[in-house]
Design a protein around this motif. Structure first.
Motif, PDB file in Angstrom:
ATOM      1  N   UNK A 206      47.307  36.850  49.608  1.00  0.00           N
ATOM      2  CA  UNK A 206      47.780  35.499  49.276  1.00  0.00           C
ATOM      3  C   UNK A 206      46.895  34.877  48.208  1.00  0.00           C
ATOM      4  N   UNK A 207      45.596  35.117  48.298  1.00  0.00           N
ATOM      5  CA  UNK A 207      44.671  34.606  47.291  1.00  0.00           C
ATOM      6  C   UNK A 207      44.999  35.160  45.912  1.00  0.00           C
ATOM      7  N   UNK A 208      45.464  36.408  45.864  1.00  0.00           N
ATOM      8  CA  UNK A 208      45.786  37.035  44.576  1.00  0.00           C
ATOM      9  C   UNK A 208      46.895  36.278  43.855  1.00  0.00           C
ATOM     10  N   UNK A 209      47.795  35.633  44.609  1.00  0.00           N
ATOM     11  CA  UNK A 209      48.885  34.890  43.985  1.00  0.00           C
ATOM     12  C   UNK A 209      48.406  33.632  43.275  1.00  0.00           C
ATOM     13  N   UNK A 210      47.170  33.218  43.545  1.00  0.00           N
ATOM     14  CA  UNK A 210      46.633  32.029  42.885  1.00  0.00           C
ATOM     15  C   UNK A 210      46.114  32.332  41.490  1.00  0.00           C
ATOM     16  N   UNK A 211      45.907  33.601  41.189  1.00  0.00           N
ATOM     17  CA  UNK A 211      45.378  33.970  39.874  1.00  0.00           C
ATOM     18  C   UNK A 211      46.504  33.951  38.842  1.00  0.00           C
ATOM     19  N   UNK A 212      46.305  33.280  37.704  1.00  0.00           N
ATOM     20  CA  UNK A 212      47.345  33.263  36.664  1.00  0.00           C
ATOM     21  C   UNK A 212      47.744  34.669  36.245  1.00  0.00           C
ATOM     22  N   UNK A 213      49.029  34.849  35.929  1.00  0.00           N
ATOM     23  CA  UNK A 213      49.538  36.170  35.589  1.00  0.00           C
ATOM     24  C   UNK A 213      48.942  36.725  34.304  1.00  0.00           C
ATOM     25  N   UNK A 214      48.419  35.859  33.444  1.00  0.00           N
ATOM     26  CA  UNK A 214      47.822  36.330  32.195  1.00  0.00           C
ATOM     27  C   UNK A 214      46.329  36.615  32.338  1.00  0.00           C
ATOM     28  N   UNK A 215      45.832  36.636  33.572  1.00  0.00           N
ATOM     29  CA  UNK A 215      44.433  36.989  33.838  1.00  0.00           C
ATOM     30  C   UNK A 215      44.392  38.238  34.704  1.00  0.00           C
ATOM     31  N   UNK A 216      44.226  39.417  34.101  1.00  0.00           N
ATOM     32  CA  UNK A 216      44.167  40.650  34.886  1.00  0.00           C
ATOM     33  C   UNK A 216      42.892  40.728  35.716  1.00  0.00           C
ATOM     34  N   UNK A 217      42.869  41.619  36.660  1.00  0.00           N
ATOM     35  CA  UNK A 217      41.675  41.867  37.469  1.00  0.00           C
ATOM     36  C   UNK A 217      40.487  42.163  36.561  1.00  0.00           C
ATOM     37  N   UNK A 218      39.331  41.628  36.906  1.00  0.00           N
ATOM     38  CA  UNK A 218      38.145  41.793  36.065  1.00  0.00           C
ATOM     39  C   UNK A 218      37.655  43.241  36.012  1.00  0.00           C
ATOM     40  N   UNK A 219      38.003  44.037  37.013  1.00  0.00           N
ATOM     41  CA  UNK A 219      37.628  45.447  37.044  1.00  0.00           C
ATOM     42  C   UNK A 219      38.700  46.249  36.299  1.00  0.00           C
TER      43      UNK A 219
END
Length: 282
Positions: A206-219
């Protein structure tokens, strides 16, 4: 020596009230941009027409200040609270009162039952589902993310074996999408949690849905996995609202955490094309 900052609970209440209305009537810029790109690139005529209708709905909602979806959802409230902040008054009461005021003021649908089996509506969309994360400093950031049941009901969690590895994760995510079909009103957005414990993994999704779609995982490893899953999901051909086409999913966001050597928890929290969230500093 740090100075303690005091925030009146009334400020939290007022912010939650405003965010409930904003989140339900205005699509986040990153989700809108993803929808625009999908519409421009969609090759299947019926799918393209469906995406155009979804866009028209967004325009009417913005113009008339109406909800962008009839299911105005559970009020999921996320609070990133600085360790140097003291809230004067009850945080829980303030959040619930903010939800109550926001949903009543904007005539948003009330969808919360007081008991999961006896099914009596609370009448004001409370209680809210509050998650608090402590952070260094004296900041206070609120996010309201209304979550409808159509997509929430399609979400799943699995305790895979470590030997299942990356392929096992891919298979589970794709199986979840295939089982969901048109039920979550695609194009969808996926939040994927990998690792942690049984309960922590679901919270990660659920937390992952808070990240903007234009911000990929930092890893880079997980950023590549996000892209690979997005391509595979869109290759299923379900398309917008299940009518076929190349736009089944607008984005995949993964959050990962350490886990037990004998565990590989994976959770998929599904959201529809109206992935709603609104944030502000208090």
């Amino acid at each position: 020596m740090s100075t303690v900052r005091t925030i009146d609970a009334a400020a939290i209440r007022d912010a939650v009230e405003a965010l409930c209305i904003e989140a339900n009537t205005s699509l986040p810029a990153d989700v809108k941009a993803a929808l625009d790109r999908a519409q421009a690139a969609e090759p299947w005529p019926l799918a393209k027409q469906t995406l155009e209708l979804l866009q028209q709905n967004l325009c009417v909602a913005a113009r008339e200040e109406l909800p962008i979806c009839q299911d105005t959802g559970m009020a999921c409230v996320f609070l990133e609270l600085g360790q140097d902040v003291h809230i004067e008054g009850s945080l829980t009461d303030a959040v619930n009162e903010g939800v109550r005021r926001g949903y009543e003021k904007a005539y948003l649908r009330k969808s919360i039952t007081a008991d999961p089996l006896q099914r009596v509506n609370t009448g004001d969309n409370t209680p809210a589902f509050l998650t608090v994360h402590l952070a260094p400093g004296s900041g206070c950031r609120l996010t309201v993310a209304p979550k409808g049941a159509g997509s929430e009901n399609m979400s799943r969690l699995a305790m895979l074996k470590p030997a299942d590895g990356v392929q096992g994760v891919k298979d589970f995510v794709l199986e979840t999408v295939r089982q969901a079909g048109a039920n979550p009103c695609p194009p969808i957005v996926l939040g994927v949690g990998i690792g942690g414990s049984f309960d922590h993994c679901a919270a990660l999704a659920k937390q992952a849905l808070l990240r903007p779609l234009d911000q990929p995982n930092a890893d880079p490893f997980y950023a590549a996995l996000e892209r690979e899953l997005l391509e595979a999901i869109n290759a299923t051909g379900f398309g917008p609202q299940g009518f076929g086409g190349a736009t089944t999913c607008l984005g995949v966001s993964i959050e990962q955490r350490p886990t037990h050597v004998a565990c590989l928890p994976v959770a998929v929290n599904m959201s529809c094309h109206v992935t709603r969230r609104a944030s502000r500093e208090v």
